[in-house]
Write a protein that holds these residues in place. Structure first.
Motif, PDB file in Angstrom:
ATOM      1  N   HIS A  17      47.641 -43.957  39.607  1.00  0.00           N
ATOM      2  CA  HIS A  17      47.510 -42.845  38.689  1.00  0.00           C
ATOM      3  C   HIS A  17      48.641 -42.225  39.165  1.00  0.00           C
ATOM      4  O   HIS A  17      48.740 -41.420  40.726  1.00  0.00           O
ATOM      5  CB  HIS A  17      46.334 -42.677  38.876  1.00  0.00           C
ATOM      6  CG  HIS A  17      46.529 -41.081  37.524  1.00  0.00           C
ATOM      7  ND1 HIS A  17      46.698 -40.931  36.578  1.00  0.00           N
ATOM      8  CD2 HIS A  17      46.637 -39.372  38.590  1.00  0.00           C
ATOM      9  CE1 HIS A  17      46.664 -39.478  36.627  1.00  0.00           C
ATOM     10  NE2 HIS A  17      46.505 -38.544  37.483  1.00  0.00           N
ATOM     11  N   PRO A  38      49.040 -27.291  32.656  1.00  0.00           N
ATOM     12  CA  PRO A  38      47.764 -27.660  31.582  1.00  0.00           C
ATOM     13  C   PRO A  38      47.031 -28.069  33.562  1.00  0.00           C
ATOM     14  O   PRO A  38      48.156 -28.847  33.741  1.00  0.00           O
ATOM     15  CB  PRO A  38      48.195 -28.731  30.960  1.00  0.00           C
ATOM     16  CG  PRO A  38      49.433 -29.746  31.059  1.00  0.00           C
ATOM     17  CD  PRO A  38      50.219 -28.714  31.679  1.00  0.00           C
ATOM     18  N   SER A  39      45.695 -27.749  32.878  1.00  0.00           N
ATOM     19  CA  SER A  39      45.215 -28.452  34.137  1.00  0.00           C
ATOM     20  C   SER A  39      45.154 -29.430  34.226  1.00  0.00           C
ATOM     21  O   SER A  39      45.538 -31.010  33.459  1.00  0.00           O
ATOM     22  CB  SER A  39      43.744 -28.106  33.456  1.00  0.00           C
ATOM     23  OG  SER A  39      43.930 -26.553  33.515  1.00  0.00           O
ATOM     24  N   GLY A  42      48.175 -32.114  37.587  1.00  0.00           N
ATOM     25  CA  GLY A  42      49.417 -32.190  39.253  1.00  0.00           C
ATOM     26  C   GLY A  42      50.113 -31.220  39.631  1.00  0.00           C
ATOM     27  O   GLY A  42      50.965 -31.300  40.898  1.00  0.00           O
ATOM     28  N   LYS A  43      49.338 -30.027  39.338  1.00  0.00           N
ATOM     29  CA  LYS A  43      50.139 -29.173  40.122  1.00  0.00           C
ATOM     30  C   LYS A  43      49.634 -28.676  41.661  1.00  0.00           C
ATOM     31  O   LYS A  43      50.392 -28.646  42.798  1.00  0.00           O
ATOM     32  CB  LYS A  43      50.064 -27.436  39.733  1.00  0.00           C
ATOM     33  CG  LYS A  43      50.151 -27.794  38.060  1.00  0.00           C
ATOM     34  CD  LYS A  43      49.743 -26.188  37.402  1.00  0.00           C
ATOM     35  CE  LYS A  43      47.967 -25.895  36.888  1.00  0.00           C
ATOM     36  NZ  LYS A  43      47.326 -27.016  36.836  1.00  0.00           N
ATOM     37  N   THR A  45      48.250 -31.543  43.466  1.00  0.00           N
ATOM     38  CA  THR A  45      49.480 -32.112  44.017  1.00  0.00           C
ATOM     39  C   THR A  45      50.874 -31.526  44.466  1.00  0.00           C
ATOM     40  O   THR A  45      50.816 -31.962  45.395  1.00  0.00           O
ATOM     41  CB  THR A  45      49.566 -33.206  43.292  1.00  0.00           C
ATOM     42  OG1 THR A  45      47.696 -33.923  42.407  1.00  0.00           O
ATOM     43  CG2 THR A  45      49.577 -35.012  43.717  1.00  0.00           C
TER      44      THR A  45
HETATM   45  N1  ADP Z   1      42.096 -36.980  46.043  1.00  0.00           N
HETATM   46  C1  ADP Z   1      42.827 -37.742  44.484  1.00  0.00           C
HETATM   47  N2  ADP Z   1      42.377 -38.779  44.615  1.00  0.00           N
HETATM   48  C2  ADP Z   1      42.694 -39.405  42.987  1.00  0.00           C
HETATM   49  N3  ADP Z   1      43.146 -38.644  42.265  1.00  0.00           N
HETATM   50  C3  ADP Z   1      43.148 -37.222  42.173  1.00  0.00           C
HETATM   51  C4  ADP Z   1      43.072 -37.230  43.525  1.00  0.00           C
HETATM   52  N4  ADP Z   1      43.196 -35.034  43.165  1.00  0.00           N
HETATM   53  C5  ADP Z   1      43.801 -35.410  42.341  1.00  0.00           C
HETATM   54  N5  ADP Z   1      43.599 -36.620  41.795  1.00  0.00           N
HETATM   55  C6  ADP Z   1      44.849 -36.628  40.178  1.00  0.00           C
HETATM   56  O1  ADP Z   1      45.643 -36.148  39.763  1.00  0.00           O
HETATM   57  C7  ADP Z   1      45.621 -34.932  38.922  1.00  0.00           C
HETATM   58  C8  ADP Z   1      46.438 -34.203  39.498  1.00  0.00           C
HETATM   59  O2  ADP Z   1      45.427 -33.559  40.131  1.00  0.00           O
HETATM   60  P1  ADP Z   1      45.870 -31.803  40.104  1.00  0.00           P
HETATM   61  O3  ADP Z   1      47.069 -32.042  41.286  1.00  0.00           O
HETATM   62  O4  ADP Z   1      44.978 -31.656  41.205  1.00  0.00           O
HETATM   63  O5  ADP Z   1      46.045 -30.961  38.687  1.00  0.00           O
HETATM   64  P2  ADP Z   1      46.316 -29.623  38.769  1.00  0.00           P
HETATM   65  O6  ADP Z   1      45.932 -28.983  39.826  1.00  0.00           O
HETATM   66  O7  ADP Z   1      47.837 -29.744  37.864  1.00  0.00           O
HETATM   67  O8  ADP Z   1      44.734 -29.243  38.226  1.00  0.00           O
HETATM   68  C9  ADP Z   1      43.981 -35.331  37.933  1.00  0.00           C
HETATM   69  O9  ADP Z   1      44.570 -36.286  37.166  1.00  0.00           O
HETATM   70  C10 ADP Z   1      43.732 -36.031  39.142  1.00  0.00           C
HETATM   71  O10 ADP Z   1      42.413 -36.298  38.558  1.00  0.00           O
END
Ligand code: ADP
Ligand code: MG
Lengths: 288, 270
Positions: A17, A38-39, A42-43, A45
């Motif tokens: 992913h 948007p939520s 990947g912000k 991340t």
């Molecule tokens: N530790 C993880 N392992 C697998 N997928 C993850 C992990 N953390 C986030 N994701 C996925 O990566 C995508 C981005 O997540 P995230 O960066 O938290 O988004 P945001 O902060 O913009 O809401 C989402 O689809 C989430 O499900």
């Protein structure tokens, strides 16, 4: 202005992913850059890879010219979830001092913490425990902790998403004041369009997952901002609409005829607010 | 105020029971069940009829009580240090519990008294054997609770600590241990009660002094008031240790809002 942060082709994948896809941007010293997306785009991340908390799959990050490997020494993070990021067993003063233990003497820690608490208007609360404070005050403690650390770059992950609207306005203005007085470089991530335009010198608009940068908007508002007059100004309204359109369209240029941009923006905002409210009530329920 | 009253009413019930017991045993006149007044008199003679220079404490106190308590608290403390250290190590490791979990489950399932003969063979009669029994019997609740507690550090705190590059020492002593401390205390409390039991058992089997030895000795001498005095003493000790630990716990965990409320709700907080 010198470049504080330089991001080149940054990408991160969880398994197969792709969370963020080849992002490139820079942040100049003293700048406040907002990243809006948007939520789930990947912000968080992105902030994790920038801060070295997770290793990026592609690309480079350079902080004041040095390639970032692992967590850099002069970087601070403020998370959305203040109730978890603060240490409940430490008083407010000790919370602010804690990250400084590695760096400076005890006396200096005390002084810096007291000073940072004063900046955020919490001079009197040093001896309290975090749970004795309101949510907004707790987040101010987290901001004070980051400021006391004197980071070259302050990363903020939706720092005001968990407080009520009134407190959010106060905290936004507090952040603007503090960064003006202390010349802090800030990269703030949010899903709130209004907030990104209100706070930022620049707004980077991210697409839906996987995140790519769809626009880099300069915010042509005066440095002094005001919750009422700034938000009323034509520049603000126009920028907000444009940001909303970019977010909504995911970067594809829409035919102008169809727009009613204000309407799109308003619907988008309403949806965002509703989601926030739902999240807030969920959190509330979880806490009880 | 309410706390005071509820504590007082508890003592009143105890007092009434003692009076009833006194009456019943006097009427029954059984050799095996001496009245509380007689038990108290025996206890006074046994332990509190010493010279002024030693605060009226008799030699028996120094030989039996202090020896027993030292072994019990010593064993418990060793188990505490080992249990917390191992527990935090295992709890913070992603895979260690996968390997060690089954062994721990097996070891803790062994009733500790059954190991007394083993420790008797391994060590000499006396303190080392008793300490081994107490440590082995009390370490598991502390260890398992420490594992749980060390795992309870949430993601945001972990990332906060990492982002600020907190040193390993500060991470363990400033984040992991405090976060685990409520669980650790729960384990310590269970173990404290266990250590009292194991102290007595180990003394019943292989000892020439201590409260457990005194208990058995009195029974063999048909000195039932002395036997009962030892039993009462064990009850009092258990109560005192528990109260003491609760007081320490309340202080150490004062930062915990939930703990405060629980302590208030429980009246005495024990
Ligand atoms: N530790 C993880 N392992 C697998 N997928 C993850 C992990 N953390 C986030 N994701 C996925 O990566 C995508 C981005 O997540 P995230 O960066 O938290 O988004 P945001 O902060 O913009 O809401 C989402 O689809 C989430 O499900
Ligand atoms: Mg996020």
């Amino acid at each position: 202005m010198s470049t504080m942060l330089e991001v080149t082709d940054l990408g991160h994948r969880y398994g197969d992913h792709t969370a963020i896809d080849r992002l490139s941007f820079t942040v100049a010293a003293g700048e406040l850059v907002c990243i809006v997306g948007p939520s789930g785009c990947g912000k968080s991340t992105l902030l994790r890879t920038l801060s070295g908390l997770v290793a990026s799959t592609t690309g480079h990050v350079a902080l004041h010219g040095d390639e970032v490997r692992g967590v850099p020494d002069d970087l601070a993070v403020v998370f959305q979830d203040y109730s978890r990021s603060l240490f409940p067993w430490l008083t407010v003063q000790r919370n602010v001092e804690f990250p400084l233990k590695r760096k400076v003497s005890r006396a200096e820690r005390r002084a810096r913490a007291a000073e940072a608490l004063e900046w955020v208007g919490l001079s009197g609360a040093g001896a309290k425990y975090p749970w004795q404070l309101s949510g907004g005050m707790q987040q101010r403690v987290a901001i004070a902790r980051a400021l006391a650390y004197r980071p070259a770059l302050l990363l903020m992950d939706e720092p005001f998403a968990s407080v009520d609207a009134q407190t959010r306005f106060e905290l936004e203005d507090l952040l603007l004041r503090v960064r003006r007085e202390h010349d802090t470089t800030i990269l703030l991530v949010t899903h709130d369009i209004d907030e990104s335009v209100y706070l930022g010198d620049r707004v980077l608009v991210l697409s839906k997952s996987p995140a790519t940068i769809v626009a880099n908007l300069k915010v042509d508002l005066p440095a002094e901002r005001d919750q009422i007059t700034t938000r009323e100004s034509d520049t603000f309204v126009a920028l907000r609409a444009e940001t909303a359109r970019l977010l909504h369209g995911g970067g594809t240029v829409r035919p102008r005829v169809q727009a009613d941009p204000e309407g799109v923006a308003a619907r988008f905002l309403a949806a965002e607010r509703a989601e926030q409210a739902a999240q807030a009530s969920k959190r509330h329920a979880a806490q009880n | 105020m309410r706390r005071l009253r509820s504590a007082a009413s508890g003592w009143i019930v105890l007092l009434v029971l003692v009076v009833l017991w006194e009456t019943a045993t006097r009427i029954a006149g059984s050799l095996y069940f001496p009245p509380p007044s007689q038990i108290a008199e025996t206890a006074r003679q046994m332990w509190f009829s010493g010279p002024v220079s030693s605060l009226f404490l008799t030699d028996v106190v120094f030989e039996d009580l202090f020896a027993s308590v030292a072994r019990m608290l010593g064993g418990w403390a060793i188990a505490g240090v080992l249990g917390v250290a191992l527990g935090v190590l295992l709890g913070r490791s992603a895979t260690a519990m996968d390997y060690c979990g089954p062994i721990i489950s097996f070891l803790r399932a062994i009733p500790p008294p059954t190991l007394v003969p083993v420790f008797l063979a391994l060590f000499t009669l006396g303190t080392p054997m008793q300490l081994a029994t107490i440590v082995f019997g009390t370490i598991w609740p502390i260890l398992l609770n420490s594992v749980d507690g060390a795992r309870s550090v949430d993601e945001t705190k972990t990332e906060t600590a990492r982002a600020f590059r907190v040193s390993t020492v500060d991470w363990i002593f400033g984040v992991v241990l405090p976060a685990a401390s409520p669980k650790i205390f729960a384990g310590l409390r269970i173990s404290l009660s266990l250590s009292l039991v194991l102290m007595v058992i180990s003394e019943l089997v292989g000892s020439t002094e201590g409260i457990g030895y005194r208990l058995l000795y009195s029974q063999r001498q048909y000195d039932f008031p002395a036997m009962w005095a030892s039993i009462v003493l064990l009850g009092v000790l258990g109560f005192l240790f528990n109260t003491g630990l609760s007081a320490i716990e309340r202080r150490v965990l004062a930062w915990q809002p939930a703990h405060r409320q629980a302590a208030l709700a429980a009246g005495t907080g024990a």
